[in-house]
Write an enzyme that holds these catalytic residues in place. Structure first.
Site: not given
Length: 584
Positions: A467, A116, A487-488, A396, A414-415
């Site tokens: 998430s 992360r 999908g956030g 993502t 993800t960005l």
């Protein structure tokens, strides 16, 4: 579950030989695959030895080819991730971060790798506030302040160093991505459509660095062959010199320059000090399965296990898939989990996250006892002092890998927003806007009109809450299901429904993936629902007191299920065209 040993699998490889099946969306009917019976409308792709399932076909093929050359699932995951950084620019990345869950077939060990992004050392909790002291989304999404120190390259290098086969060098795993960038790759229709959005195209091409990526300063269209020589050079430097080439020297200086030119606070020291971390995965049980998923700073594993625990004793045999009863009880469990997420979850290096308590069976039983099967519980009754979460960006990507030795990888990267912060570096890659995942102003409504929590406030070197829910299920000690999704804030509930559909509802992985989805995140207090749920079911839910809104599709699950004889079944979610399940 009966599983072949490594020797058995090698014997089968010799007797069966190598073959390749590629699937754009996993709805074709290969011979001998799981049958479409009992209302199962879709059939997954089948393989005997190894499989990669991702959102982009060319990247899946790269991972497959690595295993053909003797690499293991971890090697294949590293190569796939680097390939996605070339072929899926809106989410695949060098300039972002992600999470990986790894299961080792030889030792039975399951680990989590945290790559992360981190807040630069000069960050502070008020840096996304305007002159009036209000949260300013332009600062947290589009400025240099939004960019976290990227973790992808460090995480992939750590995975290879600790868990790779030893057969292939790190440079050999980066090489396919170099070739795609140098020699050209076919631009997918999905990527073309994302680039064609007027807002996206204008935003990206306004940046001289990004405009230089594309011939003539124009975004490519689907079917074009695109070459990215500058990105190829960056990847070659990483292949030649390892992750230090990214976190030091010219590439690192390019990141700092791009960030500081737009008001950010990142320094070369921030990049040089970045470390990917090994963490203990969240572990739970559900029915006959062990569940391993990502721990904080992702909320995914904690709340996936919490919801599964809450639902475990439900009479699934009397609930049809996506029946009103099933949706109701899932939604009620989701509300409690997302309320807890807002209050407790953050970077465990900075806040005390009560993972064991939140994932305990006893706590889940307390929640289950509060669920009234005849009425919806208003979210206002679940937490007296709420802190709420915005709907996080969809942009993502996830992929899953299984090899013939029982190794498995579930990885989500993800960005943050589509194409990240919207500007890139002179090194040929886009940067993230991941720091938008922090609470911009704890205790005060943010740009979404929602309240964030202190546990996820901005602090120097802290990792924002996520998430992302890369997940591996074991049965009888061996891999049974590998799954995850973009999908956030909807990632957790997407993964939940894939698991429930494939286990208690006994659907094959393609049908489990294709089934319509629902989502509730406590606040706002309504059920988000995809097209395809019966209107009668919606009416029954409304009669219970639920507000129901039919909205756009959710997630893009990329999953592999292991059959009773060790065969592999893969499904790439058709919600985002262009995905591929690639077998041996």
């Amino acid at each position: 579950m009966i599983s072949f040993s490594r020797l058995d699998r090698i014997t089968r490889r010799v007797s069966i030989g190598a073959f390749s099946i590629i699937l754009a969306v996993a709805v074709a009917v290969p011979a001998g695959a799981q049958e479409a019976t009992g209302g199962q409308r879709f059939v997954p792709i089948r393989a005997e030895e190894y499989m990669v399932v991702s959102q982009e076909r060319q990247a899946s093929e790269v991972g497959r080819d690595i295993m053909r050359r003797g690499g293991n699932a971890i090697d294949a995951a590293v190569a796939t991730a680097f390939a996605l950084a070339v072929t899926l620019p809106r989410a695949g990345n060098l300039g972002g971060g992600g999470f990986m869950v790894v299961h080792r077939g030889d030792t039975g060990e399951t680990v989590a790798i945290d790559a992360r992004e981190t807040a630069p050392a000069a960050s502070d909790r008020d840096m996304f506030l305007n002159a009036e002291g209000e949260a300013d989304p332009e600062l947290s999404r589009r400025s240099g302040l939004a960019v976290g120190v990227p973790g992808t390259v460090a995480g992939l290098a750590l995975a290879h160093e600790r868990y790779g086969s030893g057969t292939l060098t790190f440079a050999e795993l980066v090489a396919p991505a170099i070739a795609l960038a140098r020699d050209g790759f076919v631009v997918s229709a999905d990527t073309s459509a994302a680039l064609a959005s007027p807002d996206t195209a204008e935003r990206l091409l306004a940046d001289p660095n990004v405009a230089a990526y594309y011939p003539g300063g124009a975004a490519p269209i689907g079917g074009d062959t695109l070459k990215l020589p500058v990105l190829a050079g960056t990847l070659q430097a990483i292949a030649d010199n390892g992750p230090s080439a990214f976190y030091e020297g010219e590439i690192a200086q390019g990141i700092v320059d791009a960030v500081t030119e737009r008001g950010g606070r990142m320094t070369l020291e921030d990049l040089g000090n970045y470390e990917a971390k090994l963490r203990e995965p969240v572990h739970g049980t559900f029915k006959d399965y062990e569940v391993f998923s990502m721990p904080p700073p992702s909320s995914g594993g904690v709340h996936l296990v919490q919801i599964l625990n809450t639902l475990e004793d439900q009479p699934f045999g009397t609930y049809g898939l996506n029946s009103a009863e099933m949706i109701h009880v899932m939604v009620e469990a989701m509300k409690y989990a997302y309320a807890d997420r807002a209050h407790y979850l953050g970077d465990p290096d900075f806040v005390d996250v009560p993972v064991k308590a939140l994932t305990s069976k006893a706590y889940a039983h307390q929640i289950a006892a509060r669920i009234d099967m005849t009425r919806a519980t208003p979210s206002s009754e679940i937490a007296a002092d709420p802190g709420a979460l915005p709907y996080e960006s969809n942009e993502t990507t996830h992929f899953s890998v299984v090899d013939d030795a029982g190794n498995a990888v579930s990885m989500t990267t993800t960005l943050n927003f589509s194409f990240g912060v919207g500007f890139g570096t002179a090194g040929g890659f886009l940067l993230n806007n991941e720091l938008d995942d922090f609470s911009a102003k704890p205790g005060v409504p943010n740009a979404y009109g929602l309240i964030g929590g202190d546990a996820n406030a901005v602090e120097p070197d802290k990792r924002p809450l996520s998430s992302m829910t890369p997940t591996i299920l074991l049965k009888d000690g061996e891999v049974s299901l590998v799954t995850g999704s973009p999908g956030g804030s909807r990632i957790i509930t997407t993964v939940l429904q894939v698991i429930l559909n494939a286990t208690v509802h006994e659907r094959n992985i393609a049908t489990a993936t294709n089934a319509p989805r629902i989502h509730h995140q406590w606040l706002p207090d309504y059920i988000r629902i995809e097209e395809g749920i019966s209107h009668d079911t919606i009416r029954l839910l409304e009669d219970m007191g639920h507000e129901v809104r039919v909205m756009d599709s959710m997630g893009s699950a990329q999953s592999i299920q292991v059959g009773a004889e060790g065969e592999l079944y893969g499904a790439s979610d058709p919600r985002r065209p262009g995905g591929a399940a690639v077998g041996d």
